[in-house]
Design a protein around this motif. Sequence first.
Motif, PDB file in Angstrom:
ATOM      1  N   SER A 148       1.912 -32.855  75.926  1.00 52.01           N
ATOM      2  CA  SER A 148       2.279 -32.244  74.652  1.00 52.01           C
ATOM      3  C   SER A 148       3.151 -33.205  73.853  1.00 52.01           C
ATOM      4  CB  SER A 148       2.994 -30.907  74.870  1.00 52.01           C
ATOM      5  OG  SER A 148       4.157 -31.078  75.632  1.00 52.01           O
ATOM      6  N   ARG A 149       3.070 -33.033  72.552  1.00 49.11           N
ATOM      7  CA  ARG A 149       3.827 -33.888  71.633  1.00 49.11           C
ATOM      8  C   ARG A 149       4.447 -32.998  70.563  1.00 49.11           C
ATOM      9  NH1 ARG A 149       4.104 -39.117  69.352  1.00 49.11           N
ATOM     10  NH2 ARG A 149       4.189 -39.086  67.079  1.00 49.11           N
ATOM     11  N   LEU A 150       5.722 -33.238  70.278  1.00 49.60           N
ATOM     12  CA  LEU A 150       6.462 -32.459  69.291  1.00 49.60           C
ATOM     13  C   LEU A 150       6.981 -33.400  68.212  1.00 49.60           C
ATOM     14  CD1 LEU A 150       7.621 -29.584  68.709  1.00 49.60           C
ATOM     15  CD2 LEU A 150       9.701 -30.350  69.888  1.00 49.60           C
ATOM     16  N   GLU A 151       6.750 -33.021  66.961  1.00 50.37           N
ATOM     17  CA  GLU A 151       7.236 -33.828  65.851  1.00 50.37           C
ATOM     18  C   GLU A 151       7.714 -32.931  64.724  1.00 50.37           C
ATOM     19  OE1 GLU A 151       3.814 -36.048  64.068  1.00 50.37           O
ATOM     20  OE2 GLU A 151       2.698 -34.856  65.520  1.00 50.37           O
ATOM     21  N   ALA A 152       8.642 -33.455  63.943  1.00 49.68           N
ATOM     22  CA  ALA A 152       9.161 -32.711  62.790  1.00 49.68           C
ATOM     23  C   ALA A 152       8.142 -32.772  61.655  1.00 49.68           C
ATOM     24  CB  ALA A 152      10.484 -33.306  62.337  1.00 49.68           C
ATOM     25  N   LEU A 153       8.036 -31.681  60.923  1.00 50.33           N
ATOM     26  CA  LEU A 153       7.186 -31.633  59.744  1.00 50.33           C
ATOM     27  C   LEU A 153       8.046 -31.830  58.504  1.00 50.33           C
ATOM     28  CD1 LEU A 153       4.971 -28.573  60.674  1.00 50.33           C
ATOM     29  CD2 LEU A 153       4.221 -30.937  60.492  1.00 50.33           C
ATOM     30  N   THR A 154       7.517 -32.535  57.549  1.00 47.42           N
ATOM     31  CA  THR A 154       8.192 -32.670  56.269  1.00 47.42           C
ATOM     32  C   THR A 154       7.821 -31.444  55.451  1.00 47.42           C
ATOM     33  OG1 THR A 154       7.965 -35.052  56.432  1.00 47.42           O
ATOM     34  CG2 THR A 154       8.484 -34.149  54.262  1.00 47.42           C
ATOM     35  N   ALA A 155       8.810 -30.668  55.067  1.00 47.71           N
ATOM     36  CA  ALA A 155       8.546 -29.383  54.418  1.00 47.71           C
ATOM     37  C   ALA A 155       7.886 -29.530  53.060  1.00 47.71           C
ATOM     38  CB  ALA A 155       9.834 -28.580  54.293  1.00 47.71           C
ATOM     39  N   GLY A 156       8.270 -30.499  52.253  1.00 52.05           N
ATOM     40  CA  GLY A 156       7.725 -30.563  50.907  1.00 52.05           C
ATOM     41  C   GLY A 156       8.186 -29.337  50.125  1.00 52.05           C
ATOM     42  N   ILE A 157       7.324 -28.834  49.275  1.00 49.03           N
ATOM     43  CA  ILE A 157       7.630 -27.648  48.482  1.00 49.03           C
ATOM     44  C   ILE A 157       7.052 -26.419  49.170  1.00 49.03           C
ATOM     45  CG2 ILE A 157       7.278 -26.505  46.252  1.00 49.03           C
ATOM     46  CD1 ILE A 157       9.020 -28.983  46.045  1.00 49.03           C
ATOM     47  N   ILE A 158       7.872 -25.387  49.317  1.00 52.68           N
ATOM     48  CA  ILE A 158       7.418 -24.107  49.860  1.00 52.68           C
ATOM     49  C   ILE A 158       7.833 -23.025  48.870  1.00 52.68           C
ATOM     50  CG2 ILE A 158       7.521 -22.452  51.754  1.00 52.68           C
ATOM     51  CD1 ILE A 158       8.545 -24.751  53.549  1.00 52.68           C
ATOM     52  N   LEU A 159       6.853 -22.293  48.343  1.00 54.55           N
ATOM     53  CA  LEU A 159       7.126 -21.171  47.453  1.00 54.55           C
ATOM     54  C   LEU A 159       6.686 -19.881  48.129  1.00 54.55           C
ATOM     55  CD1 LEU A 159       5.793 -22.598  44.046  1.00 54.55           C
ATOM     56  CD2 LEU A 159       8.146 -22.604  44.901  1.00 54.55           C
ATOM     57  N   ALA A 160       7.561 -18.884  48.156  1.00 60.25           N
ATOM     58  CA  ALA A 160       7.190 -17.558  48.663  1.00 60.25           C
ATOM     59  C   ALA A 160       6.646 -16.752  47.491  1.00 60.25           C
ATOM     60  CB  ALA A 160       8.391 -16.858  49.276  1.00 60.25           C
ATOM     61  N   ILE A 161       5.510 -16.109  47.711  1.00 59.82           N
ATOM     62  CA  ILE A 161       4.879 -15.292  46.676  1.00 59.82           C
ATOM     63  C   ILE A 161       4.694 -13.891  47.234  1.00 59.82           C
ATOM     64  CG2 ILE A 161       2.836 -14.994  45.228  1.00 59.82           C
ATOM     65  CD1 ILE A 161       2.473 -18.071  45.444  1.00 59.82           C
ATOM     66  N   ALA A 162       5.290 -12.913  46.547  1.00 57.69           N
ATOM     67  CA  ALA A 162       5.202 -11.514  46.973  1.00 57.69           C
ATOM     68  C   ALA A 162       4.704 -10.676  45.804  1.00 57.69           C
ATOM     69  CB  ALA A 162       6.567 -11.018  47.438  1.00 57.69           C
ATOM     70  N   PRO A 163       3.411 -10.291  45.817  1.00 60.39           N
ATOM     71  CA  PRO A 163       2.879  -9.472  44.722  1.00 60.39           C
ATOM     72  C   PRO A 163       3.629  -8.145  44.611  1.00 60.39           C
ATOM     73  CG  PRO A 163       1.095 -10.352  46.046  1.00 60.39           C
ATOM     74  CD  PRO A 163       2.372 -10.639  46.789  1.00 60.39           C
ATOM     75  N   TYR A 164       3.858  -7.725  43.372  1.00 60.05           N
ATOM     76  CA  TYR A 164       4.478  -6.423  43.146  1.00 60.05           C
ATOM     77  C   TYR A 164       3.490  -5.328  43.534  1.00 60.05           C
ATOM     78  CZ  TYR A 164       7.767  -9.131  40.330  1.00 60.05           C
ATOM     79  OH  TYR A 164       8.693 -10.052  39.900  1.00 60.05           O
ATOM     80  N   PRO A 165       3.993  -4.198  44.028  1.00 62.68           N
ATOM     81  CA  PRO A 165       3.093  -3.085  44.405  1.00 62.68           C
ATOM     82  C   PRO A 165       2.146  -2.723  43.255  1.00 62.68           C
ATOM     83  CG  PRO A 165       5.333  -2.619  45.120  1.00 62.68           C
ATOM     84  CD  PRO A 165       5.402  -3.859  44.255  1.00 62.68           C
ATOM     85  N   GLY A 166       0.879  -2.604  43.602  1.00 60.06           N
ATOM     86  CA  GLY A 166      -0.140  -2.263  42.622  1.00 60.06           C
ATOM     87  C   GLY A 166      -0.709  -3.454  41.872  1.00 60.06           C
ATOM     88  N   HIS A 167      -0.165  -4.656  42.092  1.00 63.60           N
ATOM     89  CA  HIS A 167      -0.626  -5.852  41.383  1.00 63.60           C
ATOM     90  C   HIS A 167      -1.211  -6.895  42.328  1.00 63.60           C
ATOM     91  CE1 HIS A 167       0.955  -4.649  37.493  1.00 63.60           C
ATOM     92  NE2 HIS A 167       2.010  -4.180  38.151  1.00 63.60           N
ATOM     93  N   GLU A 168      -1.524  -6.495  43.548  1.00 64.90           N
ATOM     94  CA  GLU A 168      -2.027  -7.439  44.546  1.00 64.90           C
ATOM     95  C   GLU A 168      -3.310  -8.129  44.088  1.00 64.90           C
ATOM     96  OE1 GLU A 168      -1.182  -4.269  45.114  1.00 64.90           O
ATOM     97  OE2 GLU A 168       0.372  -4.274  46.667  1.00 64.90           O
ATOM     98  N   ASP A 169      -4.263  -7.344  43.558  1.00 59.26           N
ATOM     99  CA  ASP A 169      -5.540  -7.929  43.122  1.00 59.26           C
ATOM    100  C   ASP A 169      -5.352  -8.838  41.913  1.00 59.26           C
ATOM    101  OD1 ASP A 169      -6.826  -6.599  45.171  1.00 59.26           O
ATOM    102  OD2 ASP A 169      -7.481  -4.926  43.901  1.00 59.26           O
ATOM    103  N   ASP A 170      -4.483  -8.436  40.985  1.00 59.01           N
ATOM    104  CA  ASP A 170      -4.219  -9.261  39.802  1.00 59.01           C
ATOM    105  C   ASP A 170      -3.553 -10.582  40.197  1.00 59.01           C
ATOM    106  OD1 ASP A 170      -5.262  -7.271  38.141  1.00 59.01           O
ATOM    107  OD2 ASP A 170      -3.311  -6.282  37.969  1.00 59.01           O
ATOM    108  N   ALA A 171      -2.612 -10.522  41.128  1.00 51.95           N
ATOM    109  CA  ALA A 171      -1.953 -11.745  41.601  1.00 51.95           C
ATOM    110  C   ALA A 171      -2.967 -12.657  42.281  1.00 51.95           C
ATOM    111  CB  ALA A 171      -0.810 -11.409  42.552  1.00 51.95           C
ATOM    112  N   ALA A 172      -3.861 -12.079  43.074  1.00 52.97           N
ATOM    113  CA  ALA A 172      -4.891 -12.881  43.743  1.00 52.97           C
ATOM    114  C   ALA A 172      -5.794 -13.553  42.718  1.00 52.97           C
ATOM    115  CB  ALA A 172      -5.712 -12.007  44.688  1.00 52.97           C
TER     116      ALA A 172
END
Length: 186
Positions: A22-46
Amino acid sequence: MADLTRTPPFDGASLPLALGESRLEALTAGIILAIAPYPGHEDDAARALGAFPTPGDCLTLGGGRLVWAGRAVAFLFDPDDPSEEVVARRLAGLAAVTEQSDGWVGLRLSGADAPEVLARLVPLDLAGMPDGTSARSVLNHAPLLLVRRDGAFEMWSFRSMAGTILHEVEGAMRAVAARRGSRPGT
């Protein structure tokens, strides 16, 4: 005034680390954005994004990845336009968008022993986790977003848990290597 210096999350760690098969290495995160659709807008966000992952999915979105990260939440890793404001404008009124880049760290575990190493730490059926999928779980007691990608496992957790996760995974790697009769470092 305090002089704060930004330090890499695995600063001082001996990474990459190879033990047994096994091999373990650190990942470079880069940009991470969390996206949470508002209730009832899931299809529109998609529609606005071009897609939204269902539980366990990892999708390619332009040059980035849209990864299911929990109930009604996806992480957009390395978006084409890395600006939180641009993505937020596209999803205005449809979803909450928050920058997560500084708050998460990643490790990549690869090799033939990787599933056995993680089986000691994560309460999931890893044999039933194909490439291109994700799962929320824990690594012992640390919160975990696990992504199966290119035959390896990406482990994402809070930056504050970086030392704990590294310690736990390294210990499991040593145990699996010892059980197989491999010398450390081989």
